[in-house]
Design a protein around this motif. Structure first.
Motif, PDB file in Angstrom:
ATOM      1  N   GLU A  13     130.561  50.695 142.264  1.00 52.13           N
ATOM      2  CA  GLU A  13     130.974  49.472 142.958  1.00 52.13           C
ATOM      3  C   GLU A  13     130.934  49.640 144.470  1.00 52.13           C
ATOM      4  O   GLU A  13     130.598  48.688 145.194  1.00 52.13           O
ATOM      5  CB  GLU A  13     132.374  49.054 142.507  1.00 52.13           C
ATOM      6  N   LEU A  14     131.239  50.816 144.977  1.00 50.77           N
ATOM      7  CA  LEU A  14     131.129  51.086 146.411  1.00 50.77           C
ATOM      8  C   LEU A  14     129.703  50.846 146.894  1.00 50.77           C
ATOM      9  O   LEU A  14     129.478  50.187 147.911  1.00 50.77           O
ATOM     10  CB  LEU A  14     131.552  52.535 146.707  1.00 50.77           C
ATOM     11  N   PHE A  15     128.735  51.342 146.151  1.00 43.08           N
ATOM     12  CA  PHE A  15     127.328  51.192 146.532  1.00 43.08           C
ATOM     13  C   PHE A  15     126.918  49.715 146.470  1.00 43.08           C
ATOM     14  O   PHE A  15     126.208  49.229 147.353  1.00 43.08           O
ATOM     15  CB  PHE A  15     126.449  52.052 145.630  1.00 43.08           C
ATOM     16  N   SER A  26     139.807  67.165 143.393  1.00 40.03           N
ATOM     17  CA  SER A  26     141.233  67.401 143.610  1.00 40.03           C
ATOM     18  C   SER A  26     141.856  66.308 144.476  1.00 40.03           C
ATOM     19  O   SER A  26     143.064  66.286 144.681  1.00 40.03           O
ATOM     20  CB  SER A  26     141.451  68.769 144.262  1.00 40.03           C
ATOM     21  N   ASP A  27     141.029  65.405 145.004  1.00 42.11           N
ATOM     22  CA  ASP A  27     141.504  64.335 145.869  1.00 42.11           C
ATOM     23  C   ASP A  27     141.522  63.024 145.077  1.00 42.11           C
ATOM     24  O   ASP A  27     140.720  62.823 144.182  1.00 42.11           O
ATOM     25  CB  ASP A  27     140.565  64.204 147.074  1.00 42.11           C
ATOM     26  N   THR A  28     142.404  62.151 145.405  1.00 45.75           N
ATOM     27  CA  THR A  28     142.509  60.880 144.689  1.00 45.75           C
ATOM     28  C   THR A  28     142.032  59.706 145.535  1.00 45.75           C
ATOM     29  O   THR A  28     142.363  58.560 145.249  1.00 45.75           O
ATOM     30  CB  THR A  28     143.958  60.633 144.250  1.00 45.75           C
ATOM     31  N   GLN A  29     141.239  59.956 146.576  1.00 51.34           N
ATOM     32  CA  GLN A  29     140.759  58.888 147.447  1.00 51.34           C
ATOM     33  C   GLN A  29     140.081  57.757 146.670  1.00 51.34           C
ATOM     34  O   GLN A  29     140.221  56.595 147.016  1.00 51.34           O
ATOM     35  CB  GLN A  29     139.762  59.451 148.468  1.00 51.34           C
ATOM     36  N   MET A  30     139.310  58.120 145.618  1.00 55.13           N
ATOM     37  CA  MET A  30     138.565  57.118 144.872  1.00 55.13           C
ATOM     38  C   MET A  30     139.488  56.050 144.312  1.00 55.13           C
ATOM     39  O   MET A  30     139.134  54.884 144.216  1.00 55.13           O
ATOM     40  CB  MET A  30     137.771  57.781 143.749  1.00 55.13           C
ATOM     41  N   TRP A  31     140.705  56.438 143.979  1.00 52.09           N
ATOM     42  CA  TRP A  31     141.617  55.480 143.358  1.00 52.09           C
ATOM     43  C   TRP A  31     142.201  54.498 144.363  1.00 52.09           C
ATOM     44  O   TRP A  31     142.858  53.541 143.984  1.00 52.09           O
ATOM     45  CB  TRP A  31     142.705  56.230 142.596  1.00 52.09           C
ATOM     46  N   LEU A  32     141.940  54.702 145.630  1.00 52.12           N
ATOM     47  CA  LEU A  32     142.379  53.738 146.626  1.00 52.12           C
ATOM     48  C   LEU A  32     141.461  52.520 146.654  1.00 52.12           C
ATOM     49  O   LEU A  32     141.775  51.524 147.283  1.00 52.12           O
ATOM     50  CB  LEU A  32     142.443  54.394 148.008  1.00 52.12           C
ATOM     51  N   GLY A  33     140.320  52.611 146.005  1.00 53.05           N
ATOM     52  CA  GLY A  33     139.403  51.489 145.865  1.00 53.05           C
ATOM     53  C   GLY A  33     138.213  51.564 146.785  1.00 53.05           C
ATOM     54  O   GLY A  33     138.233  52.227 147.817  1.00 53.05           O
ATOM     55  N   TYR A  34     137.173  50.877 146.377  1.00 48.10           N
ATOM     56  CA  TYR A  34     135.924  50.919 147.126  1.00 48.10           C
ATOM     57  C   TYR A  34     136.059  50.279 148.504  1.00 48.10           C
ATOM     58  O   TYR A  34     135.398  50.708 149.441  1.00 48.10           O
ATOM     59  CB  TYR A  34     134.771  50.288 146.340  1.00 48.10           C
ATOM     60  N   ASN A  35     136.927  49.266 148.664  1.00 49.86           N
ATOM     61  CA  ASN A  35     137.106  48.667 149.980  1.00 49.86           C
ATOM     62  C   ASN A  35     137.681  49.675 150.972  1.00 49.86           C
ATOM     63  O   ASN A  35     137.229  49.765 152.114  1.00 49.86           O
ATOM     64  CB  ASN A  35     138.012  47.433 149.911  1.00 49.86           C
ATOM     65  N   TYR A  36     138.667  50.443 150.528  1.00 50.19           N
ATOM     66  CA  TYR A  36     139.254  51.475 151.390  1.00 50.19           C
ATOM     67  C   TYR A  36     138.202  52.535 151.750  1.00 50.19           C
ATOM     68  O   TYR A  36     138.090  52.936 152.919  1.00 50.19           O
ATOM     69  CB  TYR A  36     140.446  52.137 150.702  1.00 50.19           C
ATOM     70  N   ILE A  37     137.441  52.963 150.767  1.00 53.94           N
ATOM     71  CA  ILE A  37     136.411  53.980 151.020  1.00 53.94           C
ATOM     72  C   ILE A  37     135.376  53.440 152.003  1.00 53.94           C
ATOM     73  O   ILE A  37     134.977  54.141 152.944  1.00 53.94           O
ATOM     74  CB  ILE A  37     135.739  54.423 149.701  1.00 53.94           C
ATOM     75  N   LEU A  38     134.944  52.206 151.810  1.00 54.03           N
ATOM     76  CA  LEU A  38     133.957  51.612 152.712  1.00 54.03           C
ATOM     77  C   LEU A  38     134.515  51.494 154.125  1.00 54.03           C
ATOM     78  O   LEU A  38     133.828  51.822 155.100  1.00 54.03           O
ATOM     79  CB  LEU A  38     133.513  50.253 152.173  1.00 54.03           C
ATOM     80  N   GLU A  39     135.770  51.078 154.263  1.00 53.24           N
ATOM     81  CA  GLU A  39     136.391  50.989 155.587  1.00 53.24           C
ATOM     82  C   GLU A  39     136.505  52.366 156.235  1.00 53.24           C
ATOM     83  O   GLU A  39     136.305  52.506 157.452  1.00 53.24           O
ATOM     84  CB  GLU A  39     137.775  50.354 155.483  1.00 53.24           C
TER      85      GLU A  39
END
Length: 147
Positions: free
Chosen positions: A16-18, A48-61
Motif C-alpha cells: 500500500e505504501l508503494f 525488530s521495529d514496529t514502524q510499519m504498523w504506524l501505517g503507510y501515510n506515516y512512512i511516506l511522510e
C-alpha cells in the motif's frame, strides 16, 4: 516465507505504501530508488521495529522528510503493489539483505521488465528468479571485464 498474520500485514502495508506513492504522483522509479536507499527503509524493513504498523501515510511522510521525491511518471498500481509486497517478502525471507541490497539485486528496470513473467509466481519463487538473474548478470559483467 512463513505466512503469519504479522508477515501478511507487513507485506500488505508495504504494498500500500508503494501504491500511495503513485497516487500522490511521485515518479515511481525515483520513489523506489530513494526509498530503498533511505534510512526510512532500514527502519521500515527492520523486523525488530514496529514502524510499519504506524501505517503507510506515516512512512511516506517520514520518507518525504528525509528525501525529495520527484513528481513524474507513475507505474500502474498493480505493479507498484507487487513491488512493495515483493520487497517486504524479500526482507522476511532473506534477513541479511538490507533494502539497498534488494534494490541492487533487483533494480527498478529489472522489476518492470520481469513483472509480466514473475508476478504469476509465488513471491519466494520470484525472489529466487531475481537473485538468479542478478547472479547471471554479474557473471556476464565479470566475463566482459576480463576480456
Amino acid at each position: 516465507m512463513e505466512l503469519t498474520f504479522v508477515n501478511i500485514g507487513i507485506c500488505e502495508q508495504s504494498a500500500e505504501l508503494f501504491v500511495q506513492s503513485a497516487r500522490k504522483g511521485y515518479d515511481s522509479k525515483d520513489f523506489i530508488e530513494k526509498l530503498m536507499n533511505s534510512q526510512t527503509a532500514i527502519y521500515l524493513y527492520d523486523k525488530s521495529d514496529t514502524q510499519m504498523w504506524l501505517g503507510y501515510n506515516y512512512i511516506l511522510e517520514t520518507l518525504e522528510a528525509e528525501v525529495t521525491i520527484q513528481k513524474g511518471k507513475t507505474y500502474p498500481e498493480d505493479l507498484m503493489s507487487w513491488i512493495g509486497y515483493l520487497f517486504a517478502c524479500w526482507n522476511i525471507t532473506y534477513a541479511d539483505d538490507y533494502p539497498k541490497d534488494m534494490l541492487r539485486q533487483a533494480s527498478v528496470d529489472t522489476l518492470v521488465l520481469a513483472y509480466q513473467g514473475l508476478h504469476v509466481l509465488t513471491f519466494e519463487d520470484a525472489i529466487m528468479e531475481l537473485k538468479n538473474i542478478y547472479k547471471e548478470n554479474e557473471k556476464l559483467r565479470e566475463h566482459v571485464a576480463n576480456q
